[in-house]
Design an enzyme around this catalytic site. Structure first.
Site, PDB file in Angstrom:
ATOM      1  N   GLU A  96      -6.996   8.618   6.926  1.00 24.81           N
ATOM      2  CA  GLU A  96      -7.143   9.224   8.250  1.00 24.81           C
ATOM      3  C   GLU A  96      -7.602  10.671   8.272  1.00 24.81           C
ATOM      4  O   GLU A  96      -6.859  11.555   8.727  1.00 24.81           O
ATOM      5  CB  GLU A  96      -5.821   9.131   9.024  1.00 24.81           C
ATOM      6  CG  GLU A  96      -5.413   7.725   9.324  1.00 24.81           C
ATOM      7  CD  GLU A  96      -4.245   7.647  10.302  1.00 24.81           C
ATOM      8  OE1 GLU A  96      -3.715   8.684  10.722  1.00 24.81           O
ATOM      9  OE2 GLU A  96      -3.878   6.520  10.653  1.00 24.81           O
ATOM     10  N   GLU A 146      -3.441  -0.358   8.370  1.00 20.88           N
ATOM     11  CA  GLU A 146      -2.235  -0.018   9.138  1.00 20.88           C
ATOM     12  C   GLU A 146      -2.333  -0.591  10.540  1.00 20.88           C
ATOM     13  O   GLU A 146      -3.397  -0.565  11.155  1.00 20.88           O
ATOM     14  CB  GLU A 146      -2.063   1.508   9.292  1.00 20.88           C
ATOM     15  CG  GLU A 146      -1.608   2.227   8.062  1.00 20.88           C
ATOM     16  CD  GLU A 146      -1.452   3.728   8.286  1.00 20.88           C
ATOM     17  OE1 GLU A 146      -1.166   4.169   9.419  1.00 20.88           O
ATOM     18  OE2 GLU A 146      -1.634   4.467   7.307  1.00 20.88           O
ATOM     19  N   ARG A 168       0.855  -1.184   0.000  1.00 25.21           N
ATOM     20  CA  ARG A 168       0.000   0.000   0.000  1.00 25.21           C
ATOM     21  C   ARG A 168       0.893   1.237   0.000  1.00 25.21           C
ATOM     22  O   ARG A 168       1.716   1.413   0.895  1.00 25.21           O
ATOM     23  CB  ARG A 168      -0.906  -0.008   1.239  1.00 25.21           C
ATOM     24  CG  ARG A 168      -1.693   1.273   1.423  1.00 25.21           C
ATOM     25  CD  ARG A 168      -2.597   1.234   2.650  1.00 25.21           C
ATOM     26  NE  ARG A 168      -3.203   2.543   2.832  1.00 25.21           N
ATOM     27  CZ  ARG A 168      -3.128   3.278   3.942  1.00 25.21           C
ATOM     28  NH1 ARG A 168      -2.503   2.827   5.008  1.00 25.21           N
ATOM     29  NH2 ARG A 168      -3.680   4.462   3.993  1.00 25.21           N
ATOM     30  N   ASN A 203      -7.102   1.780  10.299  1.00 30.59           N
ATOM     31  CA  ASN A 203      -5.742   1.929  10.830  1.00 30.59           C
ATOM     32  C   ASN A 203      -5.857   1.842  12.338  1.00 30.59           C
ATOM     33  O   ASN A 203      -6.560   2.647  12.951  1.00 30.59           O
ATOM     34  CB  ASN A 203      -5.154   3.301  10.469  1.00 30.59           C
ATOM     35  CG  ASN A 203      -4.936   3.458   8.974  1.00 30.59           C
ATOM     36  OD1 ASN A 203      -5.108   2.514   8.205  1.00 30.59           O
ATOM     37  ND2 ASN A 203      -4.563   4.654   8.559  1.00 30.59           N
ATOM     38  N   TYR A 212      -3.779   1.417  16.109  1.00 28.19           N
ATOM     39  CA  TYR A 212      -2.523   1.423  16.858  1.00 28.19           C
ATOM     40  C   TYR A 212      -2.709   1.298  18.361  1.00 28.19           C
ATOM     41  O   TYR A 212      -1.918   0.668  19.038  1.00 28.19           O
ATOM     42  CB  TYR A 212      -1.759   2.729  16.606  1.00 28.19           C
ATOM     43  CG  TYR A 212      -1.236   2.878  15.199  1.00 28.19           C
ATOM     44  CD1 TYR A 212       0.039   2.425  14.868  1.00 28.19           C
ATOM     45  CD2 TYR A 212      -2.007   3.453  14.204  1.00 28.19           C
ATOM     46  CE1 TYR A 212       0.523   2.546  13.577  1.00 28.19           C
ATOM     47  CE2 TYR A 212      -1.524   3.577  12.908  1.00 28.19           C
ATOM     48  CZ  TYR A 212      -0.261   3.121  12.601  1.00 28.19           C
ATOM     49  OH  TYR A 212       0.220   3.235  11.323  1.00 28.19           O
ATOM     50  N   HIS A 250      -2.826  11.100   1.191  1.00 30.40           N
ATOM     51  CA  HIS A 250      -2.242  10.803   2.509  1.00 30.40           C
ATOM     52  C   HIS A 250      -1.540  12.068   3.031  1.00 30.40           C
ATOM     53  O   HIS A 250      -0.312  12.142   3.062  1.00 30.40           O
ATOM     54  CB  HIS A 250      -1.280   9.618   2.391  1.00 30.40           C
ATOM     55  CG  HIS A 250      -0.955   8.949   3.703  1.00 30.40           C
ATOM     56  ND1 HIS A 250      -1.123   7.605   3.911  1.00 30.40           N
ATOM     57  CD2 HIS A 250      -0.460   9.439   4.868  1.00 30.40           C
ATOM     58  CE1 HIS A 250      -0.748   7.290   5.147  1.00 30.40           C
ATOM     59  NE2 HIS A 250      -0.338   8.376   5.744  1.00 30.40           N
TER      60      HIS A 250
HETATM   61  C1  PNW Z   1      -0.867   7.166  10.805  1.00 24.05           C
HETATM   62  N1  PNW Z   1      -1.754   9.983  16.471  1.00 24.05           N
HETATM   63  O1  PNW Z   1      -0.862   8.435  11.342  1.00 24.05           O
HETATM   64  C2  PNW Z   1      -0.552   7.486   9.387  1.00 24.05           C
HETATM   65  O2  PNW Z   1      -1.421   6.948   8.450  1.00 24.05           O
HETATM   66  C3  PNW Z   1       0.885   7.283   9.043  1.00 24.05           C
HETATM   67  O3  PNW Z   1       1.214   8.255   8.096  1.00 24.05           O
HETATM   68  C4  PNW Z   1       1.753   7.380  10.281  1.00 24.05           C
HETATM   69  O4  PNW Z   1       3.110   7.360  10.011  1.00 24.05           O
HETATM   70  C5  PNW Z   1       1.359   6.248  11.196  1.00 24.05           C
HETATM   71  O5  PNW Z   1      -0.026   6.312  11.499  1.00 24.05           O
HETATM   72  C6  PNW Z   1       2.125   6.221  12.506  1.00 24.05           C
HETATM   73  O6  PNW Z   1       1.946   7.411  13.176  1.00 24.05           O
HETATM   74  C7  PNW Z   1      -1.075   8.742  12.618  1.00 24.05           C
HETATM   75  O7  PNW Z   1      -1.236  11.033  16.843  1.00 24.05           O
HETATM   76  C8  PNW Z   1      -0.777  10.020  12.972  1.00 24.05           C
HETATM   77  O8  PNW Z   1      -2.469   9.286  17.225  1.00 24.05           O
HETATM   78  C9  PNW Z   1      -1.007  10.452  14.264  1.00 24.05           C
HETATM   79  C10 PNW Z   1      -1.531   9.572  15.169  1.00 24.05           C
HETATM   80  C11 PNW Z   1      -1.838   8.275  14.808  1.00 24.05           C
HETATM   81  C12 PNW Z   1      -1.602   7.865  13.525  1.00 24.05           C
END
Ligand code: PNW
Length: 520
Positions: free
Chosen positions: A184, A396, A94, A324, A326, A139
């Site tokens: 996002e 992601e 991707r 995505n 995390y 993006h």
């Molecule tokens: C995503 N936060 O962004 C993006 O899709 C990517 O470009 C990035 O590198 C990746 O996650 C890791 O950060 C984020 O602040 C940007 O919570 C900010 C946040 C989370 C994801």
């Protein structure tokens, strides 16, 4: 009793043979984004994006004053990137297209030949290597010329984006079958406008963020409708949107309602208009913001309403859901007079909610990433409950560390724990997850954190003009999962023959045991 025996036996067979396997056809990939890897910020006809402007005019806002001017130099090193993906056996890669590289004016009056050539080469070489290109159209790197006209807060942005998307579909749609319109919007709307720590660097909490939210929904929908009408019958691809979602848990047992409201603000604002049966904003959020706005003396809601036509335009504009994921947070009701921090990290001022974390969630090396693997399973199940049996593609998931270690045990653990939860969501909760992509293939420019934190399965030496890439332990680990199509990597990859024998032996023993029990 034969039917009982048969059921027990087939269930046992499933448990023994396929317990930790991913479903047939499940796809594994890795993700990157143009500004974070390409570099070549002023090559050929490329114009400035808002990130070029932001890093050059606010160097102090980026860790170590870093820029994406060169990044991983993937503009020149793309063949190496494909080799890495190919060595891991990935099913898809991707990447995103840089709008100002392809359309230097931002508008479709002129297409850059070099821009077009770069993405054609990338797509063709991926396909030659048996890797499917999954393409994100936007993006975070808006052409600066469009920012000068208001960017994501100008309602015309929906048409600017749709016209750009049409160019992209017509140039690459014959070969690209999976599209993500926007990556996002929560990051480029809420995080950008509420906190101001990302391009374009303007803060307008609770105003700009909501205008951006609405315009992003319309931009996505217009692009989807163009694909549906002009390209779908010819190319038969799939298209959707990806958002970043924190899983919200109640802070204490009595905070269930607060947690659900926070979920509706985090996920609902960018998925409800598209995926729900009714469309439009999540009703609970729309009500609360309208009430707050009235109390503030405004004759309208700060959250711009959708017209009936707009609700119809946006509703159903998906072929799958892009996620995505995390991290997780907790939510609780704020005490009277309590200071409420910015959404989404510290609070939700409009909802009178305080956002926090659980002490047991370990922090990664990036300030916002606390680890709660169960969060991904809960989030997936929530989508099924809210929007029904939709297809979900995890676009992601990843882990950040400061150190350059090649033996990145913590990252391996993060992936193992999260993939286990994804598998549980599929097998136990019946969520239709069809693919999973890591963030990210190679260390790259991590926005405000520059190069200080690493998310890569491959280490990149940013002191080396060649930007040499080296696989980490996590790259090997991920490759073995892809190869075995299972979390039982050792069994299959070390000696698939042995595994089969082990399985058959276990199976025979089990059958004998069941037979004995049932005949007794
Ligand atoms: C995503 N936060 O962004 C993006 O899709 C990517 O470009 C990035 O590198 C990746 O996650 C890791 O950060 C984020 O602040 C940007 O919570 C900010 C946040 C989370 C994801």
């Amino acid at each position: 009793m034969w039917w009982l025996k048969a059921t027990v036996i087939s269930l046992s067979v499933c448990a023994v043979v396929g317990g930790r396997d991913f479903p047939p056809g499940f796809k594994f990939g890795a993700s990157t984004a143009a500004y974070q890897v390409e570099g070549a910020w002023n090559a050929s006809e490329k114009s400035m994006s808002i990130w070029d402007t932001y890093v050059h005019t606010n160097p102090h806002k980026i860790a170590n004053n870093a820029t994406g001017d060169v990044a991983c130099d993937s503009y020149n090193n793309w063949k190496t990137d494909i080799e890495l993906a190919s060595k891991m056996g990935l099913h898809f890669y991707r990447f995103s297209i840089s709008w100002p590289r392809l359309l230097p004016s931002g508008f479709p009056d002129y297409i850059s030949k070099d821009g077009m050539r770069y993405y054609n080469n990338l797509i063709d070489a991926l396909l030659e290597n048996g890797i499917e290109p999954v393409v994100t159209i936007y993006h975070f790197d808006l052409p600066q010329s469009l920012q000068n006209l208001g960017g994501w807060t100008n309602p015309l942005v929906a048409d600017w984006f749709a016209n750009y998307a049409r160019v992209v579909f017509s140039l690459f749609g014959d070969r690209v079958k999976t599209w993500i319109t926007l990556n996002e919007p929560i990051t480029f709307c809420d995080i950008s406008y509420n906190i101001g720590n990302a391009a374009p660097g303007h803060t307008s909490p609770g105003v700009g963020s909501y205008i951006c939210n609405k315009n992003a929904m319309l931009a996505h929908a217009k692009a989807y409708r163009i694909y549906e009408k002009e390209f779908k019958s010819k190319y038969n691809g799939k298209i959707s949107i990806s958002n970043q979602v924190f899983w919200f848990e109640p802070h204490t047992k009595s905070d269930d309602k607060a947690a659900e409201k926070a979920r509706q603000l985090m996920a609902g604002m960018y998925y409800h208009p598209i995926f729900s049966k009714k469309g439009g904003w999540p009703p609970v959020i729309e009500r609360i913001i309208a009430k707050k706005s009235k109390k503030e003396g405004l004759p309208y809601s700060r959250l711009p309403a959708f017209t009936k036509e707009e609700i119809k335009l946006v509703k159903g504009t998906y072929d799958f859901l892009g996620l995505n994921f995390y991290t997780s947070r907790t939510a609780r009701v704020a005490k009277p007079g309590e200071q409420i921090g910015s959404w989404p990290f510290y609070g939700a001022p409009d909802l009178d909610i305080i956002v926090d974390v659980k002490p047991k969630w370990k922090k990664s090396d990036i300030w916002w990433l606390y680890i709660n693997p169960e969060g991904i399973r809960n989030q997936l199940a929530w989508f099924k409950k809210e929007y029904g049996d939709i297809e979900i593609l995890i676009t992601e998931n990843g882990f950040a560390s400061y150190n350059d270690d090649i033996n990145d045990k913590d990252r391996v653990q993060y992936y193992k724990d999260h993939l286990e939860q994804v598998l549980l969501a599929i097998k136990e909760d019946g969520v239709r997850v069809t693919g999973y992509s890591v963030w990210t293939l190679i260390d790259n420019f991590e926005w405000g954190d520059g190069y200080s934190v690493k998310f890569g399965l491959h280490h990149v030496n940013f002191d080396d003009p060649k930007r040499t890439r080296t696989p980490r332990a996590s790259a090997d680990y991920y490759a073995s999962i892809v190869k075995s199509h299972s979390l039982d990597i050792n069994n299959k990859i070390t000696d698939s023959g042995t595994k089969k024998i082990k399985k058959s032996a276990a199976l025979i023993l089990l059958m004998v045991f069941i037979n004995t029990c049932l005949s007794a």
